[in-house]
Design a protein around this motif. Structure first.
Motif, PDB file in Angstrom:
ATOM      1  N   ASP A  15       0.832  -1.204   0.000  1.00 41.55           N
ATOM      2  CA  ASP A  15       0.000   0.000   0.000  1.00 41.55           C
ATOM      3  C   ASP A  15       0.871   1.262   0.000  1.00 41.55           C
ATOM      4  O   ASP A  15       1.881   1.331   0.709  1.00 41.55           O
ATOM      5  CB  ASP A  15      -0.913   0.002   1.231  1.00 41.55           C
ATOM      6  CG  ASP A  15      -2.094   0.931   1.066  1.00 41.55           C
ATOM      7  OD1 ASP A  15      -2.259   1.494  -0.042  1.00 41.55           O
ATOM      8  OD2 ASP A  15      -2.867   1.085   2.026  1.00 41.55           O
ATOM      9  N   ARG A  16       0.481   2.231  -0.809  1.00 39.98           N
ATOM     10  CA  ARG A  16       1.168   3.522  -0.866  1.00 39.98           C
ATOM     11  C   ARG A  16       0.281   4.504  -1.600  1.00 39.98           C
ATOM     12  O   ARG A  16      -0.739   4.127  -2.208  1.00 39.98           O
ATOM     13  CB  ARG A  16       2.520   3.410  -1.574  1.00 39.98           C
ATOM     14  CG  ARG A  16       2.460   2.769  -2.941  1.00 39.98           C
ATOM     15  CD  ARG A  16       3.773   2.798  -3.681  1.00 39.98           C
ATOM     16  NE  ARG A  16       3.981   4.073  -4.356  1.00 39.98           N
ATOM     17  CZ  ARG A  16       4.913   4.263  -5.300  1.00 39.98           C
ATOM     18  NH1 ARG A  16       5.726   3.267  -5.631  1.00 39.98           N
ATOM     19  NH2 ARG A  16       5.051   5.433  -5.877  1.00 39.98           N
ATOM     20  N   VAL A  17       0.635   5.744  -1.571  1.00 34.73           N
ATOM     21  CA  VAL A  17      -0.124   6.787  -2.247  1.00 34.73           C
ATOM     22  C   VAL A  17       0.029   6.648  -3.765  1.00 34.73           C
ATOM     23  O   VAL A  17       1.117   6.345  -4.271  1.00 34.73           O
ATOM     24  CB  VAL A  17       0.357   8.177  -1.794  1.00 34.73           C
ATOM     25  CG1 VAL A  17      -0.297   9.283  -2.623  1.00 34.73           C
ATOM     26  CG2 VAL A  17       0.056   8.377  -0.316  1.00 34.73           C
ATOM     27  N   GLY A  18      -1.070   6.853  -4.487  1.00 36.42           N
ATOM     28  CA  GLY A  18      -0.991   6.986  -5.942  1.00 36.42           C
ATOM     29  C   GLY A  18      -1.370   5.767  -6.750  1.00 36.42           C
ATOM     30  O   GLY A  18      -1.346   5.828  -7.989  1.00 36.42           O
ATOM     31  N   ILE A  19      -1.733   4.659  -6.103  1.00 37.12           N
ATOM     32  CA  ILE A  19      -2.027   3.437  -6.869  1.00 37.12           C
ATOM     33  C   ILE A  19      -3.282   3.621  -7.719  1.00 37.12           C
ATOM     34  O   ILE A  19      -3.277   3.363  -8.928  1.00 37.12           O
ATOM     35  CB  ILE A  19      -2.190   2.231  -5.930  1.00 37.12           C
ATOM     36  CG1 ILE A  19      -0.955   2.032  -5.072  1.00 37.12           C
ATOM     37  CG2 ILE A  19      -2.475   0.968  -6.742  1.00 37.12           C
ATOM     38  CD1 ILE A  19      -1.141   1.034  -3.938  1.00 37.12           C
ATOM     39  N   VAL A  20      -4.366   4.068  -7.081  1.00 30.79           N
ATOM     40  CA  VAL A  20      -5.625   4.244  -7.809  1.00 30.79           C
ATOM     41  C   VAL A  20      -5.445   5.259  -8.935  1.00 30.79           C
ATOM     42  O   VAL A  20      -5.913   5.049 -10.063  1.00 30.79           O
ATOM     43  CB  VAL A  20      -6.748   4.684  -6.852  1.00 30.79           C
ATOM     44  CG1 VAL A  20      -8.028   4.995  -7.636  1.00 30.79           C
ATOM     45  CG2 VAL A  20      -7.022   3.599  -5.808  1.00 30.79           C
ATOM     46  N   ALA A  21      -4.756   6.348  -8.644  1.00 23.31           N
ATOM     47  CA  ALA A  21      -4.546   7.385  -9.663  1.00 23.31           C
ATOM     48  C   ALA A  21      -3.753   6.847 -10.845  1.00 23.31           C
ATOM     49  O   ALA A  21      -4.080   7.128 -12.004  1.00 23.31           O
ATOM     50  CB  ALA A  21      -3.826   8.580  -9.039  1.00 23.31           C
ATOM     51  N   ALA A  22      -2.722   6.055 -10.574  1.00 17.79           N
ATOM     52  CA  ALA A  22      -1.891   5.530 -11.657  1.00 17.79           C
ATOM     53  C   ALA A  22      -2.673   4.581 -12.550  1.00 17.79           C
ATOM     54  O   ALA A  22      -2.594   4.660 -13.787  1.00 17.79           O
ATOM     55  CB  ALA A  22      -0.669   4.827 -11.070  1.00 17.79           C
ATOM     56  N   VAL A  23      -3.433   3.677 -11.928  1.00 10.35           N
ATOM     57  CA  VAL A  23      -4.198   2.693 -12.708  1.00 10.35           C
ATOM     58  C   VAL A  23      -5.303   3.384 -13.497  1.00 10.35           C
ATOM     59  O   VAL A  23      -5.475   3.143 -14.703  1.00 10.35           O
ATOM     60  CB  VAL A  23      -4.782   1.607 -11.788  1.00 10.35           C
ATOM     61  CG1 VAL A  23      -5.687   0.663 -12.590  1.00 10.35           C
ATOM     62  CG2 VAL A  23      -3.662   0.819 -11.112  1.00 10.35           C
ATOM     63  N   SER A  24      -6.057   4.246 -12.834  1.00  9.65           N
ATOM     64  CA  SER A  24      -7.171   4.921 -13.504  1.00  9.65           C
ATOM     65  C   SER A  24      -6.677   5.831 -14.619  1.00  9.65           C
ATOM     66  O   SER A  24      -7.280   5.903 -15.696  1.00  9.65           O
ATOM     67  CB  SER A  24      -7.981   5.723 -12.489  1.00  9.65           C
ATOM     68  OG  SER A  24      -8.510   4.873 -11.487  1.00  9.65           O
ATOM     69  N   SER A  25      -5.569   6.535 -14.379  1.00 10.13           N
ATOM     70  CA  SER A  25      -5.019   7.430 -15.406  1.00 10.13           C
ATOM     71  C   SER A  25      -4.545   6.642 -16.616  1.00 10.13           C
ATOM     72  O   SER A  25      -4.722   7.072 -17.765  1.00 10.13           O
ATOM     73  CB  SER A  25      -3.871   8.252 -14.830  1.00 10.13           C
ATOM     74  OG  SER A  25      -4.327   9.106 -13.801  1.00 10.13           O
ATOM     75  N   PHE A  26      -3.946   5.479 -16.380  1.00  6.65           N
ATOM     76  CA  PHE A  26      -3.506   4.633 -17.486  1.00  6.65           C
ATOM     77  C   PHE A  26      -4.690   4.226 -18.347  1.00  6.65           C
ATOM     78  O   PHE A  26      -4.650   4.335 -19.583  1.00  6.65           O
ATOM     79  CB  PHE A  26      -2.792   3.390 -16.947  1.00  6.65           C
ATOM     80  CG  PHE A  26      -2.596   2.311 -17.969  1.00  6.65           C
ATOM     81  CD1 PHE A  26      -1.582   2.387 -18.901  1.00  6.65           C
ATOM     82  CD2 PHE A  26      -3.460   1.219 -18.015  1.00  6.65           C
ATOM     83  CE1 PHE A  26      -1.415   1.393 -19.867  1.00  6.65           C
ATOM     84  CE2 PHE A  26      -3.304   0.220 -18.964  1.00  6.65           C
ATOM     85  CZ  PHE A  26      -2.276   0.305 -19.896  1.00  6.65           C
ATOM     86  N   ILE A  27      -5.765   3.768 -17.714  1.00  6.65           N
ATOM     87  CA  ILE A  27      -6.942   3.335 -18.471  1.00  6.65           C
ATOM     88  C   ILE A  27      -7.574   4.515 -19.202  1.00  6.65           C
ATOM     89  O   ILE A  27      -7.927   4.426 -20.384  1.00  6.65           O
ATOM     90  CB  ILE A  27      -7.959   2.655 -17.534  1.00  6.65           C
ATOM     91  CG1 ILE A  27      -7.341   1.377 -16.933  1.00  6.65           C
ATOM     92  CG2 ILE A  27      -9.246   2.317 -18.281  1.00  6.65           C
ATOM     93  CD1 ILE A  27      -8.156   0.753 -15.816  1.00  6.65           C
TER      94      ILE A  27
END
Length: 286
Positions: A15-27
């Motif tokens: 767990d760390r900051v930015g996982i959801v943002a990275a995945v969603s931004s990629f898609i």
């Protein structure tokens, strides 16, 4: 979008900051249309879990290119991950002994397409269900199991499973303890229904054990099989209330209904890639 075909991305990572943002931004950068998204942060293990369904037709490339382009993000966040295609139905090999209720239920759900799976074969240590299974157009293999032939029998079961390109093996009240070799070869790919609310009353005759203890709730547990008896990661459970007037036969009758529904739910979660395993626990995105 007219197509219902979906790619399912499931992952876990520290767990760390930015996982959801990275995945969603990629898609989003590829105009991907997310139709279902779930995530969970486990505070005890400091681990993050995610599942996302993406409309396949919304992406400008296929699943192999999706995997290739997502790999740098997976590497950056140290992910354990997979992407699956809803167009590729999971191939479910059913193992059964003499109890028929779970087998009947799975065949009915498969035939009605309530379970969107393929059943390439049924394997049994008895012949009694050959007519039923073959009537459904499914190959039936009789593999006897005795104390003297267990090694040979389990070798044959593994051979059959791989010959039909099985994805998951379901023990639909298959009243045999699989060898450590079988369990270790297919981690997270063998599902069992145990007629007890685990971890209580492991092993044989759990309803008899429950009756002797005078319990007020009985249940069933769908879990992954490991080399430790009835101790693998739990996928799904349910219970029903009983009282002092119920005999063992009543418990068995009540339990059969729970076993069917719990196994069907657990199998559905698995084939829809809703179960993420970490150690001996699961995260199930219902």
């Amino acid at each position: 979008m007219s197509s219902s075909r979906r790619y399912t991305l499931s992952l876990s990572c520290p767990d760390r900051v930015g996982i959801v943002a990275a995945v969603s931004s990629f898609i989003a950068s590829h105009q991907g249309w997310i139709v279902e998204a779930q995530h969970h942060a486990d505070q005890d293990f400091q681990r993050f879990f995610m599942r996302q369904e993406i409309l396949a037709d919304s992406l400008p490339f296929g699943i192999e290119a999706l995997r290739e382009q997502f790999q740098p993000i997976a590497d950056e966040f140290k992910m354990q991950w997979q992407v699956t295609d809803s167009a590729q139905k999971k191939r479910v090999v059913i193992l059964v002994s003499k109890s028929d209720h779970c087998l009947y239920d799975l065949l009915a759900r498969w035939q009605s397409r309530e379970l969107d799976i393929e059943i390439p074969c049924v394997i049994s240590n008895h012949e009694i269900f050959r007519g039923l299974v073959e009537w459904h157009g499914i190959p039936y293999y009789h593999v006897p199991v005795t104390p003297e032939t267990k090694t040979i029998a389990y070798d044959k079961i593994m051979h059959l499973f791989e010959a039909v390109n099985g994805d998951v093996m379901v023990l639909a009240r298959y009243m045999q303890v699989l060898s450590s070799e079988v369990c270790d070869r297919y981690p997270g790919r063998i599902i069992n229904i145990h007629h007890s609310f685990l971890p209580s009353f492991i092993g044989a005759k759990p309803y008899h054990q429950a009756h002797q203890r005078g319990v007020k709730l009985i249940g069933a547990t769908c879990h992954y099989v490991t080399s430790e008896l009835d101790a693998g990661p739990i996928i799904e459970q349910d219970v029903i209330r009983i009282d002092h007037s119920d005999a063992v036969e009543d418990l068995i009758r009540y339990g059969r209904d729970i076993e069917k529904t719990v196994l069907a739910r657990g199998l559905r979660y698995h084939v829809e890639d809703r179960v993420l395993v970490h150690g001996n626990k699961t995260v199930v995105f219902r």
